[in-house]
Design a protein around this motif. Structure first.
Motif, PDB file in Angstrom:
ATOM      1  N   UNK A 161      -6.968 -32.189  -4.026  1.00  0.00           N
ATOM      2  CA  UNK A 161      -7.505 -33.039  -2.965  1.00  0.00           C
ATOM      3  C   UNK A 161      -8.363 -34.167  -3.520  1.00  0.00           C
ATOM      4  N   UNK A 162      -8.642 -34.121  -4.815  1.00  0.00           N
ATOM      5  CA  UNK A 162      -9.453 -35.179  -5.395  1.00  0.00           C
ATOM      6  C   UNK A 162      -8.866 -35.568  -6.749  1.00  0.00           C
ATOM      7  N   UNK A 163      -9.181 -36.795  -7.169  1.00  0.00           N
ATOM      8  CA  UNK A 163      -8.659 -37.285  -8.448  1.00  0.00           C
ATOM      9  C   UNK A 163      -9.231 -36.505  -9.619  1.00  0.00           C
ATOM     10  N   UNK A 164     -10.407 -35.910  -9.390  1.00  0.00           N
ATOM     11  CA  UNK A 164     -11.068 -35.226 -10.500  1.00  0.00           C
ATOM     12  C   UNK A 164     -10.756 -33.736 -10.556  1.00  0.00           C
ATOM     13  N   UNK A 165     -10.056 -33.236  -9.556  1.00  0.00           N
ATOM     14  CA  UNK A 165      -9.649 -31.827  -9.591  1.00  0.00           C
ATOM     15  C   UNK A 165      -8.501 -31.675 -10.592  1.00  0.00           C
ATOM     16  N   UNK A 166      -8.344 -30.446 -11.071  1.00  0.00           N
ATOM     17  CA  UNK A 166      -7.375 -30.256 -12.151  1.00  0.00           C
ATOM     18  C   UNK A 166      -6.740 -28.870 -12.056  1.00  0.00           C
ATOM     19  N   UNK A 167      -5.479 -28.792 -12.425  1.00  0.00           N
ATOM     20  CA  UNK A 167      -4.837 -27.477 -12.523  1.00  0.00           C
ATOM     21  C   UNK A 167      -4.119 -27.386 -13.867  1.00  0.00           C
ATOM     22  N   UNK A 168      -4.333 -26.288 -14.553  1.00  0.00           N
ATOM     23  CA  UNK A 168      -3.582 -26.018 -15.773  1.00  0.00           C
ATOM     24  C   UNK A 168      -2.663 -24.845 -15.473  1.00  0.00           C
ATOM     25  N   UNK A 169      -1.381 -25.077 -15.560  1.00  0.00           N
ATOM     26  CA  UNK A 169      -0.436 -24.012 -15.225  1.00  0.00           C
ATOM     27  C   UNK A 169       0.443 -23.713 -16.419  1.00  0.00           C
ATOM     28  N   UNK A 170       0.562 -22.443 -16.713  1.00  0.00           N
ATOM     29  CA  UNK A 170       1.393 -22.048 -17.850  1.00  0.00           C
ATOM     30  C   UNK A 170       2.282 -20.865 -17.463  1.00  0.00           C
ATOM     31  N   UNK A 171       3.445 -21.145 -16.931  1.00  0.00           N
ATOM     32  CA  UNK A 171       4.374 -20.052 -16.633  1.00  0.00           C
ATOM     33  C   UNK A 171       5.152 -19.682 -17.894  1.00  0.00           C
ATOM     34  N   UNK A 172       5.373 -18.396 -18.061  1.00  0.00           N
ATOM     35  CA  UNK A 172       6.119 -17.953 -19.246  1.00  0.00           C
ATOM     36  C   UNK A 172       7.134 -16.884 -18.859  1.00  0.00           C
TER      37      UNK A 172
END
Lengths: 251, 439
Positions: free
Chosen positions: B353-364
């Motif tokens: 919802x914001x430019x400064x939010x972040x998600x790191x996703x690592x599916x394996x």
């Protein structure tokens, strides 16, 4: 005073000018049709009037009941009585149709200084409209437009129009994606909503819709301008000669 | 610089452990000592550890912790909510310790053992000895080791074969740090054992007052053949807390586990779950929703191990991240060589919802069998502009339209909860979060 008064409207999308000087006056209770080939600016006109982001007006003005329409947010336009029936109604899984309808209805009522409806009052009103429009209850129990057929989506648009009771309805290619039977059903719904205090702007590529929703005036849009205006017989002429002749003759 | 070894997390273990419930039982003393020894060797994980690459515990490692504060009572009176299911059994834990006065467990039905761990140490030592540290093997797991070093209280649920618990058992964890400058840490340990064809639903709610506490729980779950457990967690810790929850599940043939975590609280939250599909035809439905704002960090780490043929696993996670919050999703599916006809799916979708939010996703996906159906999908994006405009074009103000879309998005995960009352409560909690309020 006219309901809608568009003067020399220029609009760009992604920096490209699509509308190049539209002039159009719509009086109370009048039905105007805008016909035009693909790429003529029909959808741009409807989105610009509804206030979609990314449709930038670079010149001209639009007055709605004498007020500057372009200064209003999309929701404020809707609250003021403008309704855009979408060419492609958006599927929103997870939002129950009834929840959406009630929230839309109450947002509009609130803005108009009317009392908000409670669940019971709303249901009563909705059921009455459903019955008038011959829509089965099942549709409003599903998530908004999700998995609806083309015909169902357009009927949902008509239901919304009936509930929100707009002063000016803009029907953007309401016939697209519909077979003739579905189109007739939708047209019937629209006709039921005609009235002296409701104007309509019917945008369409094909003349056939206008057999069912008969307009008072017909305009031909080509290259971002209205190149010809006339009465309903203009639609038939277009059907016969095609857009190329008309656009060329007008140029 | 303070290192893990001297920040208080393991302070005076030898002496303090001797005063913990059940001390003196050789197996338990050995288990705790093993946990302490391993944690002393490993320390808190750092970002050099592959499993902790995206979640930084250095702030936790730098904190000073009061020596095993879990035994101390909360300084202020707790506010315990009514059970989600009216009049349902509720076990209340204050700072990691069971509180009999606040709890309403009632009499356990025939075939049901439901009691705090500290009490189980004297009443059900055999059960504990058979499972504790065996479902969740210590291995190289520092937080499980730390939890084991201090294991003192928690909840134990055991259902005999064929027994069905009709009402969910609710566990409420109230955290309110002890007085003083140092942070408090507690390490609840839970054990859920379902014998063949038993059925139960467990709901956890994690709440409390700000005070910078660190809750490090471990839950061991063994579901026997044909048994089914529904396990729902609402993590709504105060905004300065650290919450690390490790859940390890072993499923026998035809057993079913359904899990859901709604993570909205804590400055740093990590929900890690490992499910081993040990018996043929077991099913795991492991889902969750995480919602963050301010500078919250919410980490979801899953491991689904298809160790037997014909098992099914599905994971549906949704995240909504606002302001400077950060989400981490690490999802691993392993299909072992003999686990033919495995069906494993995973999806993680986040909205920023914001430019400064972040998600790191690592599916394996790690697949060693050849006849399997496996897949994963991860997306990160913004709210759908088309949908937003559609709603606004109907007169709905922008902030309300955004709210409708966020609720709808999160509902795509919450809808996986099969218990109706719980589903509705989780839905309401997610909505309240979205509206900016507390629970």
């Amino acid at each position: 005073m006219n309901i809608l008064s568009i003067k020399n409207l220029h609009a760009t999308v992604d920096g490209k000018e699509i509308l190049k000087g539209i002039d159009l006056e719509i009086g109370a209770g009048e039905i105007h049709a805008i016909m035009g080939p693909n790429g003529s600016g029909k959808s741009t006109l409807s989105y610009t009037l509804a206030g979609r982001e990314g449709y930038e007006v670079t010149q001209g003005e639009v007055l709605y009941k004498g007020q500057d329409l372009l200064a209003l947010l999309p929701e404020e336009r809707a609250q003021a009585g403008i309704f855009l029936a979408f060419q492609y109604p958006v599927e929103i899984p997870g939002v129950p149709t009834v929840t959406f309808l009630k929230q839309a209805m109450n947002s509009v009522r609130k803005a108009r200084g009317e009392k908000e409806l409670d669940a019971f009052e709303f249901k009563k009103l909705m059921d009455a409209r459903l019955k008038e429009l011959n829509i089965v209850n099942d549709m409003v129990r599903r998530p908004l437009n999700a998995g609806f057929s083309g015909g169902e989506k357009k009927r949902m648009e008509v239901l919304q129009m009936a509930l929100l009771a707009p002063t000016l309805a803009i029907l953007d290619e309401t016939d697209s994606g519909l077979d003739i039977d579905a189109m007739k059903v939708v047209a019937e719904g629209v006709n039921a909503l005609r009235g002296a205090d409701r104007s309509m702007l019917v945008i369409t590529h094909y003349q056939r819709l206008l057999d069912y929703i008969v307009p008072d005036h017909v305009h031909v849009l080509a290259g971002g301008r209205i190149v010809r205006s006339g009465d309903k017989s203009l639609a038939l002429e277009l059907e016969e000669k095609g857009y190329a002749d008309i656009a060329t003759a007008a140029a | 610089m303070t290192t893990t070894r001297d920040n208080g997390l393991l302070a005076d273990h030898t002496n303090l452990a001797a005063a913990l419930p059940g001390a003196g039982a050789p197996w338990l003393d050995a288990l705790r000592a093993d946990g302490a020894k391993r944690f002393a060797g490993l320390g808190l994980p750092t970002r050099k550890d592959e499993a902790w690459k995206y979640t930084d515990l250095s702030a936790l490692a730098r904190s000073r912790f009061a020596p095993c504060c879990g035994a101390a009572p909360a300084p202020r009176s707790p506010e315990i909510p009514a059970p989600l299911v009216a009049d349902g059994p509720q076990a209340v834990f204050i700072n990691g310790r069971f509180d009999a006065e606040l709890s309403t467990l009632g009499g356990a039905p025939e075939g049901v053992t439901a009691l705090p761990l500290a009490q189980a140490m004297t009443q059900e030592p055999k059960l504990l000895e058979s499972y504790l540290g065996r479902v969740a093997e210590l291995g190289r797991k520092p937080l499980v080791a730390l939890n084991t070093a201090w294991l003192a209280d928690g909840f134990v649920l055991h259902l005999a074969g064929g027994v069905t618990l009709t009402r969910p058992i609710e566990l409420v964890f109230w955290g309110d740090a002890c007085a003083g400058d140092d942070r408090s840490a507690w390490h609840p340990r839970h054990l859920i054992v379902l014998d063949p064809s038993a059925r139960a639903t467990v709901v956890e709610r994690h709440i409390g007052r700000p005070g910078g506490h660190f809750a490090n729980s471990v839950t061991e779950i063994a579901v026997a053949a044909g048994a089914a457990l529904r396990h729902y967690r609402m993590q709504d810790e105060p905004g300065d807390a650290a919450h690390i929850a490790t859940t390890e599940v072993v499923l026998s043939a035809g057993a079913a586990y359904e899990g859901f975590v709604l993570s909205t609280g804590a400055a740093l939250a990590r929900n890690q779950i490992a499910v081993t599909l040990q018996g043929e035809g077991a099913t795991a439905s492991v889902n969750g929703a995480y919602m963050g704002r301010a500078s919250q960090i919410t980490d979801t780490t899953t491991l689904i191990d298809h160790a037997a043929p014909g098992c099914t696993s599905s994971q549906t996670y949704k995240g909504v991240l606002d302001e400077r919050s950060r989400g981490v999703f690490q999802g691993r599916i392993v299909v072992r060589k003999d686990a033919q006809k495995s069906d494993g799916h995973q999806s993680n979708r986040a909205i920023l919802l914001s430019d400064r939010a972040e998600i790191d996703a690592k599916p394996e996906l790690e697949i060693y069998a050849d006849d399997v159906k496996c897949g994963h999908g991860a997306t990160a994006g913004e709210l759908d502009d088309d949908a937003l405009f559609y709603l606004r074009a109907r007169g709905i103000p922008e902030h309300e339209a955004r709210g409708l879309l966020i609720d709808a998005f999160i509902d795509g995960a919450i809808g996986e909860i099969t218990h109706e009352t719980v589903r509705e409560a989780f839905r309401q909690r997610a909505e309240a979060w979205r509206q900016g309020g507390a629970a």
